[in-house]
Design a protein around this motif. Structure first.
Motif, PDB file in Angstrom:
ATOM      1  N   CYS A   1     -58.328  47.705  10.151  1.00  0.00           N
ATOM      2  CA  CYS A   1     -58.855  48.984  10.629  1.00  0.00           C
ATOM      3  C   CYS A   1     -59.590  48.878  11.948  1.00  0.00           C
ATOM      4  O   CYS A   1     -60.483  49.667  12.241  1.00  0.00           O
ATOM      5  CB  CYS A   1     -59.721  49.602   9.548  1.00  0.00           C
ATOM      6  SG  CYS A   1     -58.717  50.015   8.109  1.00  0.00           S
ATOM      7  N   LEU A   2     -59.217  47.918  12.764  1.00  0.00           N
ATOM      8  CA  LEU A   2     -59.831  47.737  14.076  1.00  0.00           C
ATOM      9  C   LEU A   2     -59.593  48.957  14.956  1.00  0.00           C
ATOM     10  O   LEU A   2     -58.490  49.523  14.973  1.00  0.00           O
ATOM     11  CB  LEU A   2     -59.216  46.508  14.749  1.00  0.00           C
ATOM     12  CG  LEU A   2     -59.268  45.204  13.943  1.00  0.00           C
ATOM     13  CD1 LEU A   2     -58.361  44.160  14.595  1.00  0.00           C
ATOM     14  CD2 LEU A   2     -60.697  44.697  13.865  1.00  0.00           C
ATOM     15  N   ASP A   3     -60.608  49.341  15.707  1.00  0.00           N
ATOM     16  CA  ASP A   3     -60.462  50.437  16.664  1.00  0.00           C
ATOM     17  C   ASP A   3     -59.263  50.179  17.588  1.00  0.00           C
ATOM     18  O   ASP A   3     -59.086  49.056  18.071  1.00  0.00           O
ATOM     19  CB  ASP A   3     -61.725  50.552  17.544  1.00  0.00           C
ATOM     20  CG  ASP A   3     -62.951  51.061  16.770  1.00  0.00           C
ATOM     21  OD1 ASP A   3     -62.805  51.514  15.619  1.00  0.00           O
ATOM     22  OD2 ASP A   3     -64.050  51.002  17.346  1.00  0.00           O
ATOM     23  N   THR A   4     -58.475  51.198  17.833  1.00  0.00           N
ATOM     24  CA  THR A   4     -57.321  51.202  18.769  1.00  0.00           C
ATOM     25  C   THR A   4     -56.182  50.282  18.335  1.00  0.00           C
ATOM     26  O   THR A   4     -55.271  50.017  19.127  1.00  0.00           O
ATOM     27  CB  THR A   4     -57.700  50.823  20.220  1.00  0.00           C
ATOM     28  OG1 THR A   4     -57.978  49.410  20.304  1.00  0.00           O
ATOM     29  CG2 THR A   4     -58.893  51.609  20.736  1.00  0.00           C
ATOM     30  N   SER A   5     -56.180  49.824  17.083  1.00  0.00           N
ATOM     31  CA  SER A   5     -55.204  48.800  16.689  1.00  0.00           C
ATOM     32  C   SER A   5     -53.851  49.341  16.239  1.00  0.00           C
ATOM     33  O   SER A   5     -52.984  48.554  15.854  1.00  0.00           O
ATOM     34  CB  SER A   5     -55.797  47.934  15.570  1.00  0.00           C
ATOM     35  OG  SER A   5     -56.013  48.699  14.398  1.00  0.00           O
TER      36      SER A   5
ATOM     37  N   VAL B   1     -44.466  52.174  15.425  1.00  0.00           N
ATOM     38  CA  VAL B   1     -45.871  51.905  15.107  1.00  0.00           C
ATOM     39  C   VAL B   1     -46.125  50.417  15.310  1.00  0.00           C
ATOM     40  O   VAL B   1     -45.436  49.586  14.707  1.00  0.00           O
ATOM     41  CB  VAL B   1     -46.198  52.274  13.645  1.00  0.00           C
ATOM     42  CG1 VAL B   1     -47.645  51.905  13.295  1.00  0.00           C
ATOM     43  CG2 VAL B   1     -45.940  53.754  13.379  1.00  0.00           C
ATOM     44  N   ALA B   2     -47.085  50.092  16.152  1.00  0.00           N
ATOM     45  CA  ALA B   2     -47.533  48.700  16.255  1.00  0.00           C
ATOM     46  C   ALA B   2     -48.808  48.559  15.430  1.00  0.00           C
ATOM     47  O   ALA B   2     -49.607  49.490  15.341  1.00  0.00           O
ATOM     48  CB  ALA B   2     -47.782  48.313  17.705  1.00  0.00           C
ATOM     49  N   ASP B   3     -48.961  47.416  14.813  1.00  0.00           N
ATOM     50  CA  ASP B   3     -50.117  47.185  13.939  1.00  0.00           C
ATOM     51  C   ASP B   3     -50.783  45.881  14.358  1.00  0.00           C
ATOM     52  O   ASP B   3     -50.326  44.800  14.013  1.00  0.00           O
ATOM     53  CB  ASP B   3     -49.642  47.115  12.479  1.00  0.00           C
ATOM     54  CG  ASP B   3     -50.766  46.758  11.512  1.00  0.00           C
ATOM     55  OD1 ASP B   3     -51.938  46.981  11.860  1.00  0.00           O
ATOM     56  OD2 ASP B   3     -50.459  46.264  10.410  1.00  0.00           O
ATOM     57  N   TYR B   4     -51.867  46.026  15.126  1.00  0.00           N
ATOM     58  CA  TYR B   4     -52.653  44.857  15.532  1.00  0.00           C
ATOM     59  C   TYR B   4     -53.717  44.609  14.472  1.00  0.00           C
ATOM     60  O   TYR B   4     -54.309  45.548  13.934  1.00  0.00           O
ATOM     61  CB  TYR B   4     -53.305  45.112  16.891  1.00  0.00           C
ATOM     62  CG  TYR B   4     -52.296  45.192  18.011  1.00  0.00           C
ATOM     63  CD1 TYR B   4     -52.028  44.087  18.811  1.00  0.00           C
ATOM     64  CD2 TYR B   4     -51.590  46.364  18.269  1.00  0.00           C
ATOM     65  CE1 TYR B   4     -51.094  44.151  19.839  1.00  0.00           C
ATOM     66  CE2 TYR B   4     -50.649  46.445  19.287  1.00  0.00           C
ATOM     67  CZ  TYR B   4     -50.411  45.330  20.070  1.00  0.00           C
ATOM     68  OH  TYR B   4     -49.475  45.376  21.075  1.00  0.00           O
ATOM     69  N   SER B   5     -53.954  43.347  14.185  1.00  0.00           N
ATOM     70  CA  SER B   5     -54.891  43.043  13.104  1.00  0.00           C
ATOM     71  C   SER B   5     -55.460  41.648  13.285  1.00  0.00           C
ATOM     72  O   SER B   5     -55.004  40.868  14.126  1.00  0.00           O
ATOM     73  CB  SER B   5     -54.179  43.134  11.754  1.00  0.00           C
ATOM     74  OG  SER B   5     -53.147  42.171  11.670  1.00  0.00           O
ATOM     75  N   LEU B   6     -56.438  41.347  12.452  1.00  0.00           N
ATOM     76  CA  LEU B   6     -56.839  39.954  12.312  1.00  0.00           C
ATOM     77  C   LEU B   6     -55.750  39.247  11.513  1.00  0.00           C
ATOM     78  O   LEU B   6     -55.032  39.886  10.738  1.00  0.00           O
ATOM     79  CB  LEU B   6     -58.187  39.865  11.588  1.00  0.00           C
ATOM     80  CG  LEU B   6     -59.326  40.667  12.226  1.00  0.00           C
ATOM     81  CD1 LEU B   6     -60.627  40.435  11.453  1.00  0.00           C
ATOM     82  CD2 LEU B   6     -59.514  40.272  13.691  1.00  0.00           C
ATOM     83  N   PRO B   7     -55.597  37.941  11.684  1.00  0.00           N
ATOM     84  CA  PRO B   7     -54.588  37.239  10.883  1.00  0.00           C
ATOM     85  C   PRO B   7     -54.872  37.461   9.401  1.00  0.00           C
ATOM     86  O   PRO B   7     -56.028  37.502   8.985  1.00  0.00           O
ATOM     87  CB  PRO B   7     -54.793  35.770  11.278  1.00  0.00           C
ATOM     88  CG  PRO B   7     -55.475  35.808  12.597  1.00  0.00           C
ATOM     89  CD  PRO B   7     -56.333  37.041  12.580  1.00  0.00           C
ATOM     90  N   GLU B   8     -53.825  37.620   8.621  1.00  0.00           N
ATOM     91  CA  GLU B   8     -54.006  37.904   7.204  1.00  0.00           C
ATOM     92  C   GLU B   8     -54.354  36.628   6.448  1.00  0.00           C
ATOM     93  O   GLU B   8     -53.652  35.644   6.518  1.00  0.00           O
ATOM     94  CB  GLU B   8     -52.745  38.557   6.645  1.00  0.00           C
ATOM     95  CG  GLU B   8     -52.576  39.962   7.199  1.00  0.00           C
ATOM     96  CD  GLU B   8     -51.202  40.546   6.965  1.00  0.00           C
ATOM     97  OE1 GLU B   8     -50.419  39.970   6.206  1.00  0.00           O
ATOM     98  OE2 GLU B   8     -50.924  41.595   7.579  1.00  0.00           O
TER      99      GLU B   8
ATOM    100  N   ALA C   1     -61.317  34.797  17.280  1.00  0.00           N
ATOM    101  CA  ALA C   1     -60.474  33.746  17.845  1.00  0.00           C
ATOM    102  C   ALA C   1     -59.006  34.165  17.911  1.00  0.00           C
ATOM    103  O   ALA C   1     -58.290  33.820  18.854  1.00  0.00           O
ATOM    104  CB  ALA C   1     -60.609  32.468  17.014  1.00  0.00           C
ATOM    105  N   GLU C   2     -58.554  34.903  16.917  1.00  0.00           N
ATOM    106  CA  GLU C   2     -57.123  35.179  16.803  1.00  0.00           C
ATOM    107  C   GLU C   2     -56.868  36.631  16.435  1.00  0.00           C
ATOM    108  O   GLU C   2     -57.574  37.198  15.611  1.00  0.00           O
ATOM    109  CB  GLU C   2     -56.512  34.320  15.692  1.00  0.00           C
ATOM    110  CG  GLU C   2     -56.580  32.839  15.916  1.00  0.00           C
ATOM    111  CD  GLU C   2     -55.948  32.098  14.739  1.00  0.00           C
ATOM    112  OE1 GLU C   2     -54.724  31.882  14.785  1.00  0.00           O
ATOM    113  OE2 GLU C   2     -56.676  31.774  13.787  1.00  0.00           O
ATOM    114  N   MET C   3     -55.796  37.175  17.005  1.00  0.00           N
ATOM    115  CA  MET C   3     -55.257  38.453  16.542  1.00  0.00           C
ATOM    116  C   MET C   3     -53.741  38.318  16.408  1.00  0.00           C
ATOM    117  O   MET C   3     -53.135  37.389  16.943  1.00  0.00           O
ATOM    118  CB  MET C   3     -55.604  39.596  17.514  1.00  0.00           C
ATOM    119  CG  MET C   3     -57.080  39.991  17.489  1.00  0.00           C
ATOM    120  SD  MET C   3     -57.455  41.378  18.618  1.00  0.00           S
ATOM    121  CE  MET C   3     -56.569  42.748  17.859  1.00  0.00           C
TER     122      MET C   3
END
Lengths: 222, 222
Positions: B123-127, B104-111, B70-72
């Motif tokens: 550790c999402l692919d391409t994140s 460095v950009a860091d895409y992730s699931l919400p913490e 749902a969210e990143m």
């Protein structure tokens, strides 16, 4: 000349995969902040500066000021070597993605707490010997039938039957492959006995799995 | 053709390095199990499957069952590129070991929680896009004078002045180099604004540092 590590790109370790350890920690798990046991595998990395080889000397760790630390510990795990790109595979098909098996030793500072990502204790230079070789996957019918032993100076200190893992190799590959895509040559250390083995400077350590091999290392600093 | 990542071997990120974030978490820190704020930098890795580049599409994450999450969220940091082998250096000499700077950009699931090593969310692919290029160290006199901004679809969403980092670039290099030896081309993402920026499928994200560059990426899944 330095031997070449058997790891390609990534060494992922699975913590808390010993059923006896999980049972012993049950009270702690139920305290704040989680108030329940982990519902997913707890993973950590051993980055490139940790990778080492059969026969290598493992450096004795130093503290912030450069003085030798008082204590170190070792664990050993079956190392599952990925054979082909692995993304979102089911547990049923997961073993088809295994290229081979090896042994991963994990030298660290003694674990103070299971809560926080223990980068400092786990990422010591040369602390992850891998080897002695990669045994082809078809030589190991059932990884959970294997037993990992650790001997220090010839005396057996730890015996871990992989039948006592909370999650099987196939389950772990399936779950991890939904978290991150795995590439050939990447290695998963699937489970360590909950009790790590204390080691001293100069100790000779053998981590052994029948049918996979024996990984020999010596602690430096003596 | 896929662009080559600018990272060599290791991308280490520093969490909780925003003074305002630390102040906001003070009450939480004082609860069990720690009962005090962290005394050392909190580090995490972005492993090889996360590394991406300027202009790349960042994959929209999927849940365990393969459905879109749902969210990143995204954060951005100055990336410090190590220039030569760095082991146990003092803060005074640390900047001599920097080869250059990037973003460095860091895409992730919400913490969800700051407690547990959030391998799944981080550790999402391409994140982890890194770029657009590496600017030579001598082009940046004082890294703490820089400001990191994030814009989404042309609208500025985050401004983080690196003067507000809890620990400076030199301090971090010094501390991390006592935990693990760093090699040329390894990158440290030294600090992110405490508030990550929510993103949606198809968003165009610009992470920018004046004098270092602008890193452009698009969220996939639209």
């Amino acid at each position: 000349m330095t031997a070449k590590t058997l790891v390609n790109s990534k060494l992922v370790c699975v913590a808390l995969n010993d059923k006896a350890q999980l049972a012993a920690l049950e009270g702690t798990f139920n305290e704040a902040p989680y108030k329940k046991p982990p519902t997913q595998p707890v993973l950590y990395y051993k980055p490139r500066n940790t990778w080492s080889t059969e026969g290598a000397v493992v450096e004795w760790a130093k503290d912030f000021d450069g003085n030798d630390v008082a204590e170190m510990a070792v664990g050993a795990s079956l190392g599952v070597v990925i054979g082909k790109e692995t993304c979102r595979v089911s547990a049923e098909e997961a073993l088809d993605y295994v290229g081979g098996y090896t042994i991963v030793a994990d030298y660290s500072l003694p674990e103070q707490s299971y809560y926080r990502p223990d980068i400092k204790g786990k990422c010591l230079d040369t602390s992850a010997p891998v080897g002695p070789e990669i045994v082809a996957a078809d030589k190991v019918a059932t990884p959970e039938a294997l037993t990992v032993t650790i001997s220090v100076n010839g005396e057996q200190k730890s015996v871990f039957e992989l039948a006592n893992m909370e999650r099987s190799v196939a389950e772990l590959i399936s779950i991890i492959s939904r978290i991150m895509t795995l590439q050939p040559g990447e290695i998963i250390a699937v489970g360590f006995a909950g009790d790590r083995v204390a080691v001293n400077k100069g100790d000779k350590v053998e981590a052994s799995i029948e049918g996979v091999g024996t990984l020999n290392n010596t602690l430096g600093g003596a």
